[in-house]
Motif scaffolding. Structure first.
Motif, short mmCIF file in Angstrom:
data_model
loop_
_atom_site.label_atom_id
_atom_site.label_comp_id
_atom_site.label_asym_id
_atom_site.label_seq_id
_atom_site.Cartn_x
_atom_site.Cartn_y
_atom_site.Cartn_z
N PHE A 130 -9.76 -16.59 -3.41
CA PHE A 130 -9.68 -15.21 -3.19
C PHE A 130 -8.93 -14.45 -4.21
CE2 PHE A 130 -9.78 -16.64 1.36
CZ PHE A 130 -11.28 -17.04 1.29
N ASP A 131 -8.92 -13.11 -4.47
CA ASP A 131 -8.09 -12.50 -5.35
C ASP A 131 -7.00 -11.78 -4.40
OD1 ASP A 131 -8.94 -10.08 -3.90
OD2 ASP A 131 -9.97 -9.38 -5.45
N GLN A 132 -6.07 -10.91 -5.12
CA GLN A 132 -4.95 -10.64 -4.36
C GLN A 132 -5.09 -9.75 -3.07
OE1 GLN A 132 -5.28 -9.98 -7.77
NE2 GLN A 132 -4.83 -7.98 -8.28
N GLN A 133 -6.26 -9.25 -3.10
CA GLN A 133 -6.72 -8.63 -1.88
C GLN A 133 -6.41 -9.17 -0.63
OE1 GLN A 133 -6.95 -5.12 -2.69
NE2 GLN A 133 -9.23 -5.12 -1.92
N SER A 134 -6.50 -10.64 -1.03
CA SER A 134 -6.33 -11.54 0.40
C SER A 134 -5.12 -11.37 0.88
CB SER A 134 -6.87 -13.00 0.14
OG SER A 134 -5.97 -13.46 -0.86
N LEU A 135 -4.05 -10.85 0.29
CA LEU A 135 -2.47 -10.84 0.58
C LEU A 135 -2.31 -9.70 1.46
CD1 LEU A 135 -0.87 -12.15 -2.87
CD2 LEU A 135 -1.53 -13.27 -0.86
N LYS A 136 -3.22 -8.75 1.54
CA LYS A 136 -3.16 -7.57 2.60
C LYS A 136 -3.28 -7.80 3.82
CE LYS A 136 -4.78 -4.21 -1.21
NZ LYS A 136 -5.61 -3.06 -1.43
N ARG A 137 -2.68 -6.99 4.70
CA ARG A 137 -2.76 -7.29 6.05
C ARG A 137 -4.25 -7.47 6.80
NH1 ARG A 137 0.99 -6.63 9.76
NH2 ARG A 137 2.57 -5.52 8.40
N ALA A 138 -5.21 -6.92 6.31
CA ALA A 138 -6.59 -6.98 6.63
C ALA A 138 -7.10 -8.36 6.30
CB ALA A 138 -7.33 -5.80 6.05
N TYR A 139 -6.72 -8.78 5.73
CA TYR A 139 -7.36 -10.34 5.34
C TYR A 139 -6.45 -11.42 5.70
CZ TYR A 139 -10.50 -7.68 2.52
OH TYR A 139 -11.55 -6.72 2.06
N THR A 140 -5.59 -11.20 6.98
CA THR A 140 -4.74 -12.20 7.37
C THR A 140 -5.46 -13.48 7.67
OG1 THR A 140 -3.13 -10.53 8.18
CG2 THR A 140 -2.94 -12.72 9.30
N HIS A 141 -6.65 -13.33 8.06
CA HIS A 141 -7.49 -14.46 8.70
C HIS A 141 -8.22 -15.18 7.78
CE1 HIS A 141 -7.37 -11.95 12.58
NE2 HIS A 141 -6.58 -13.27 12.99
N TRP A 142 -8.07 -14.56 6.53
CA TRP A 142 -9.06 -15.36 5.18
C TRP A 142 -7.90 -15.95 4.43
CZ3 TRP A 142 -12.55 -12.14 1.95
CH2 TRP A 142 -13.81 -11.51 2.58
N LEU A 143 -6.77 -15.78 4.56
CA LEU A 143 -5.86 -16.34 3.78
C LEU A 143 -5.48 -17.90 3.85
CD1 LEU A 143 -3.98 -15.98 1.44
CD2 LEU A 143 -2.01 -15.25 2.77
N PRO A 144 -5.69 -18.31 5.23
CA PRO A 144 -5.39 -19.81 5.68
C PRO A 144 -6.40 -20.56 5.11
CG PRO A 144 -4.84 -18.58 7.38
CD PRO A 144 -5.31 -17.49 6.56
N LEU A 145 -7.59 -20.02 4.73
CA LEU A 145 -8.85 -20.49 4.22
C LEU A 145 -8.84 -20.70 2.69
CD1 LEU A 145 -11.45 -18.91 6.59
CD2 LEU A 145 -10.43 -21.38 6.72
N ALA A 146 -7.78 -20.41 2.09
CA ALA A 146 -7.80 -20.35 0.59
C ALA A 146 -7.30 -21.59 0.03
CB ALA A 146 -7.13 -18.95 -0.19
N SER A 147 -8.28 -21.98 -0.84
CA SER A 147 -7.55 -23.13 -1.71
C SER A 147 -7.02 -22.66 -3.17
CB SER A 147 -8.90 -24.04 -2.18
OG SER A 147 -9.38 -24.62 -1.14
N PHE A 148 -7.35 -21.45 -3.56
CA PHE A 148 -6.71 -20.58 -4.47
C PHE A 148 -6.91 -19.18 -4.35
CE2 PHE A 148 -9.29 -24.37 -6.19
CZ PHE A 148 -8.61 -25.01 -7.10
N VAL A 149 -5.74 -18.86 -4.78
CA VAL A 149 -5.64 -17.06 -4.90
C VAL A 149 -5.32 -16.85 -6.42
CG1 VAL A 149 -4.11 -15.11 -4.24
CG2 VAL A 149 -4.72 -16.95 -2.67
N LYS A 150 -6.32 -15.67 -6.82
CA LYS A 150 -6.11 -15.44 -8.24
C LYS A 150 -5.40 -14.10 -8.22
CE LYS A 150 -9.59 -16.76 -10.97
NZ LYS A 150 -10.78 -17.07 -11.54
N LEU A 151 -4.56 -13.94 -9.19
CA LEU A 151 -3.44 -12.70 -9.24
C LEU A 151 -4.05 -12.28 -10.48
CD1 LEU A 151 -0.29 -14.33 -8.11
CD2 LEU A 151 -1.82 -13.11 -6.62
#
Length: 427
Positions: free
Chosen positions: A139-160
């Motif tokens: 995911f990109d850094q949008q996944s660090l926003k509150r709306a994507y709280t449930h996505w973040l634990p599924l991330a193997s990579f976060v691209k900044l």
């Protein structure tokens, strides 16, 4: 272009604008993702085969299919991890069933601005299912926003994205990402040494951007079967045809069988052994995956048109060699004799030297010996087959005598091969 550890890059074109739009060319851009020592970790792939920048589920499938089948992942990415941009529609596409999950990272975009929270959370089951199948998600850094709280634990990579935030926000973003996920961080669009050093010092392990390597374009020549043949294959699969019936169709069209062997032996498919026969390929794939493969092949092939004359000649060669070998060799060797004949014209079909054409398909050693060195058990049969085409009576007599076959035996086999090949066009 800056210095890069990517020393083994295949032929690159000057720029995306220079890329010709050609039905027989798959053009794939790749950009290296490197570690803190600037060693290549993987490659992000982009489709550059069309003039349009449209990014759709169909283009996602075509990119992955072309990368694994036509270009061959050995030439394109070697043993490295492949990062593929996805649309949300493509995440539930059947093409992912053809891919070994360990080979591919799916880059999942955020939903459009203004998307309802229910819609964002509604994507979680699809993402979880992909993780359970073994795919890694980026995911990109949008996944660090509150709306994507449930996505973040599924991330193997976060691209900044270094272009998307101010330098003073780098440390808080990295801290938040490492606190709330187990993802590996990737700093992308890194364009200066200062950006690289700042992110490295914050503990970021992977990097991507022009400072390391500009995307290079890999041009892969393709041979694509006529859509009518692919439709025949799809119909056979849908009616649960036998392996023997499907194998018979594969023997009719060298472009179809070549694409299947090349695909199933690509590193993206994830097999530990090489598949060298059509029957084995069909059995390994199974009807469901064979259907997916044929459907994808159809979407990336030209509409209409009969196979070229060279394809017809290749089929005649294959059948003639099979019939001649039946007089002297085992049934398994007869199958391999067919493959020698069919693939003996791959250089003409692809427009590249035969050794290069054969790099991307697994074949038994005796088959390779005959095709590349004119040696081994099948070489005399190939010589005789070529002599039958040439009209050179002296060469014909010499080749037939070498196999202790009479003119009558050879002529009968040649007529049978021509009739068989002709009958294929009438079906």
């Amino acid at each position: 272009m800056s210095s890069t550890p990517d020393q083994d890059a295949p032929e690159a074109l000057a720029s995306p604008a220079a890329a010709p739009v050609d039905d027989n060319i798959a053009i794939i851009a790749r950009q290296a993702i490197v570690d803190e020592h600037r060693a290549v970790y993987g490659y992000e792939l982009f489709d550059r085969s069309t003039a349009s920048d449209a990014h759709t589920a169909a283009s996602d499938a075509a990119l992955l299919f072309n990368a694994l089948s036509y270009a061959g992942t050995e030439a394109l990415v070697g043993k490295k991890t492949v990062f593929i941009n996805c649309t949300h529609d493509s995440l539930s596409g059947g093409h992912l069933e053809l891919i070994h999950p360990e080979k591919v990272v799916l880059e999942v975009p955020p939903l459009p601005d203004g998307a309802a929270q229910e819609e964002i959370d509604g994507r979680v089951p699809t993402l979880q299912a992909l993780r359970e199948r073994g795919f890694r998600l980026a995911f990109d850094q949008q996944s660090l926003k509150r709306a994507y709280t449930h996505w973040l634990p599924l991330a193997s990579f976060v691209k900044l994205d270094m272009m998307a935030f101010k330098p003073e926000l780098a440390a808080p973003l990295v801290k938040f990402a490492t606190t709330h996920s187990k993802a590996t961080l990737v700093a992308e669009k890194v364009e200066t040494a200062e950006q690289y050093e700042m992110m490295r010092d914050l503990g970021v392990k992977l990097f991507q951007g022009f400072w390391f390597a500009h995307p290079s374009l890999v041009k892969a020549t393709t041979i694509r079967p006529a859509q009518a043949t692919i439709i025949q294959l799809i119909n056979l699969v849908r009616k649960q045809a036998s392996t023997a019936e499907i194998e018979e169709l594969l023997k009719k069209d060298p472009t179809l069988s070549f694409n299947l062997l090349r695909f199933i032996n690509s590193s993206g498919f994830g097999l530990s052994c090489e598949i060298t026969s059509f029957r084995h390929a069909v059995m390994i794939l199974g009807l469901k995956k064979l259907f997916r493969w044929a459907a994808l092949l159809m979407t990336t092939s030209r509409a209409g048109g009969a196979p070229p004359a060279v394809g017809q000649t290749a089929v005649v060669r294959g059948r003639l060699m099979e019939l001649l070998a039946a007089e002297l060799l085992s049934p398994e060797d007869c199958d391999n004799a067919f493959v020698v004949g069919v693939f003996s014209l791959l250089d003409t079909m692809l427009g590249v030297p035969l050794d290069k054409a054969l790099e991307s398909v697994a074949l038994p050693e005796p088959v390779m010996d005959a095709l590349l060195h004119n040696k081994g058990v099948f070489a005399p049969f190939l010589d005789l087959t070529r002599a039958c085409e040439s009209g050179d009576e002296a060469a014909f007599a010499k080749a037939a005598d070498a196999l202790h076959l009479s003119n009558r035996q050879v002529n009968w086999a040649h007529l049978q091969a021509l009739a068989w090949a002709e009958s294929l066009n009438d079906e």
